[in-house]
Design an enzyme around this catalytic site. Structure first.
Site, short mmCIF file in Angstrom:
data_model
loop_
_atom_site.label_atom_id
_atom_site.label_comp_id
_atom_site.label_asym_id
_atom_site.label_seq_id
_atom_site.Cartn_x
_atom_site.Cartn_y
_atom_site.Cartn_z
N ASP A 91 0.77 -1.24 0.00
CA ASP A 91 0.00 0.00 0.00
C ASP A 91 0.80 1.30 0.00
O ASP A 91 0.74 2.07 -0.93
CB ASP A 91 -0.95 0.02 1.20
CG ASP A 91 -1.81 -1.23 1.27
OD1 ASP A 91 -1.44 -2.25 0.67
OD2 ASP A 91 -2.86 -1.19 1.92
N GLU A 146 0.96 -8.92 11.72
CA GLU A 146 0.88 -8.64 10.29
C GLU A 146 2.27 -8.37 9.71
O GLU A 146 2.63 -8.83 8.63
CB GLU A 146 -0.01 -7.40 10.08
CG GLU A 146 -0.16 -6.98 8.63
CD GLU A 146 -1.21 -5.88 8.45
OE1 GLU A 146 -1.74 -5.38 9.46
OE2 GLU A 146 -1.50 -5.53 7.30
C1 GLC Z 1 -2.87 -4.59 3.58
C2 GLC Z 1 -1.66 -5.12 2.83
C3 GLC Z 1 -2.11 -6.08 1.73
C4 GLC Z 1 -2.97 -7.18 2.34
C5 GLC Z 1 -4.12 -6.60 3.18
C6 GLC Z 1 -4.86 -7.67 3.97
O1 GLC Z 1 -3.66 -3.79 2.78
O2 GLC Z 1 -0.91 -4.09 2.30
O3 GLC Z 1 -1.01 -6.63 1.06
O4 GLC Z 1 -3.46 -8.02 1.34
O5 GLC Z 1 -3.63 -5.66 4.09
O6 GLC Z 1 -3.98 -8.38 4.78
#
Ligand code: GLC
Length: 423
Positions: free
Chosen positions: A156, A388
């Site tokens: 992102d 995460e």
């Molecule tokens: C964030 C991450 C993306 C992922 C999502 C859900 O947006 O950047 O890569 O798929 O979270 O985990």
């Protein structure tokens, strides 16, 4: 309780009946590449459930072949931007209007290895082929598979996107909105407000053209080439070709995939930034390169692409970065002024990226670097849990806790190590 059991429990708690959410609260829907990585982990103990993860993801596919980044099976008021903000999209289930890095073919090939997997491969081959075709048709600009939104890259707020975002104006008629991510998470870990306004500006544009994907690529406010999508797709095309041959698919299907691979190999060079000795993102309209080594720069090994010179310089960069952090592989170069150890894609270590990077390095004979990238993430997980992402200087967890793909990657590695031990 063992870490293995905790990982299985984490995935079970995030199970919403046939699909797995990344983590409760922050991400309450099915995400595309998250589900593929979940399947990889779940396959180590429950193949039927792993397969459901994959077929449920494919249920979100659009008639044009695209598999969207998020599938909205409900409308959760706690999440923004949810289905109403993306407007009328084209699948049978509401979704976003952009995609995500296509790891699915590679995961399917890996978990269906052996004769018993043939039926499963046959079940999903055409859908995955159609998705790859969509990338090569609807997302190609100047011969390069492009991306139209930082969210599509799965990375992102990586500083890679600044050169593309800097060229954009925030839409004057952008409807007002309320961010929800910052209610769940400390804003210091998350993208800035200006970035969010620009992300929403691209969504606004997509809605205004009824998510015509060709127009989104040609006329959209953002158009960059992403080494993550590039190398993941190239690897996935190669895995798709291997499956097509094993399945005895007609020559025109195999020839089509061979042509995609040739196109991909040519594009690898387009992403090579000789000044940095790294594969970096590039703005397709201006040709400008981004300015740093990211955690997808070394995916040339995963895609088995790039010259020996490019690979050697990439490995040198990895060794330089390893000397600056305690935990490989930071998402952004620690020597860059934009590096921030805790802010999402500006520094933290991301489990799925370490997984692919380590796999590629191991396959291409860089055993020591592969081990470092794998063991460092395992140390961070042992220290902090299934987060995460992780601070590369301290190994502390960042953003979402009880995170599915972190648990899945852990399980997959434990399983592989056990297999190696047995062999
Ligand atoms: C964030 C991450 C993306 C992922 C999502 C859900 O947006 O950047 O890569 O798929 O979270 O985990």
């Amino acid at each position: 309780m063992s870490l293995k059991q905790l990982a299985i429990d984490t995935l079970a708690k995030n199970d919403r009946g046939g699909f797995t959410i990344p983590t409760a609260g922050l991400y309450p829907y099915q995400w595309n590449w998250d589900s593929a990585f979940c399947a990889l982990g779940i396959a180590t103990y429950d193949m039927d459930r792993a397969w459901a993860e994959i077929t449920s993801l494919i249920e979100g596919q659009w008639p044009n072949g695209m598999i969207p980044s998020i599938i909205f099976r409900s409308d959760d008021p706690d999440y923004f931007p949810g289905p109403s903000r993306w407007g009328k999209t084209h699948g049978t289930i509401p979704s976003t209007g952009v995609s995500q890095p296509p790891v699915l073919a590679t995961v399917v090939r890996q978990i269906t290895e052996g004769p018993s997997g043939a039926v499963r491969r046959a079940e999903v081959f055409d859908a995955i082929f159609a998705w790859h075709k969509w990338f090569h048709d609807a997302r190609t600009a100047n011969g390069i598979v492009a991306t139209v939104h930082p969210w599509e890259t799965g990375r992102d707020n990586c500083p890679e996107w600044n050169i593309g975002l800097d060229q954009m104006e925030i839409a004057a008629d952008l409807p007002p909105y309320q961010r929800m991510d910052n209610k769940h998470i400390n804003p210091e870990y998350r993208p800035t407000q200006e970035q969010y306004d620009k992300y929403l500006t691209i969504v606004h544009f997509g809605v205004s053209i009824d998510w015509d994907q060709r127009r989104l690529t040609d006329e959209g406010p953002f158009l960059m080439a992403d080494p993550n999508i590039h190398f993941v797709l190239l690897r996935a095309d190669k895995d798709l070709l291997a499956m097509a041959k094993e399945m005895g698919k007609p020559a025109q299907v195999c020839d089509q995939i061979v042509a995609w691979i040739a196109k991909g190999e040519a594009a690898t060079d387009y992403l090579w930034n000789e000044d940095l000795g790294a594969f970096t993102a590039r703005d397709i309209r201006t040709g400008t390169f981004s300015t740093g080594f990211s955690n997808c720069s070394a995916l040339c090994f995963y895609a088995d692409s790039g010259t020996s010179h490019q690979r050697a310089r990439t490995a040198d960069n990895l060794r330089r970065i390893a000397s600056k952090v305690d935990y490989m592989l930071p998402s952004w170069d620690p020597d860059s002024p934009d590096f921030e150890a805790q802010r999402y894609w500006c520094g933290p270590v991301w489990p799925q990226m370490n997984y692919m990077t380590a796999q590629g390095l191991a396959e291409q004979g860089e055993a020591e670097l592969a081990r470092e990238v794998r063991d460092d993430l395992c140390r961070a997980i042992e220290k902090s849990g299934f987060w995460e992402c992780f601070n590369p200087l301290t190994g502390e967890g960042c953003v979402g806790s009880n995170f599915s793909w972190t648990a899945a990657v852990w399980l997959s590695w434990q399983h592989e190590t056990k297999l190696e031990g047995v062999a």
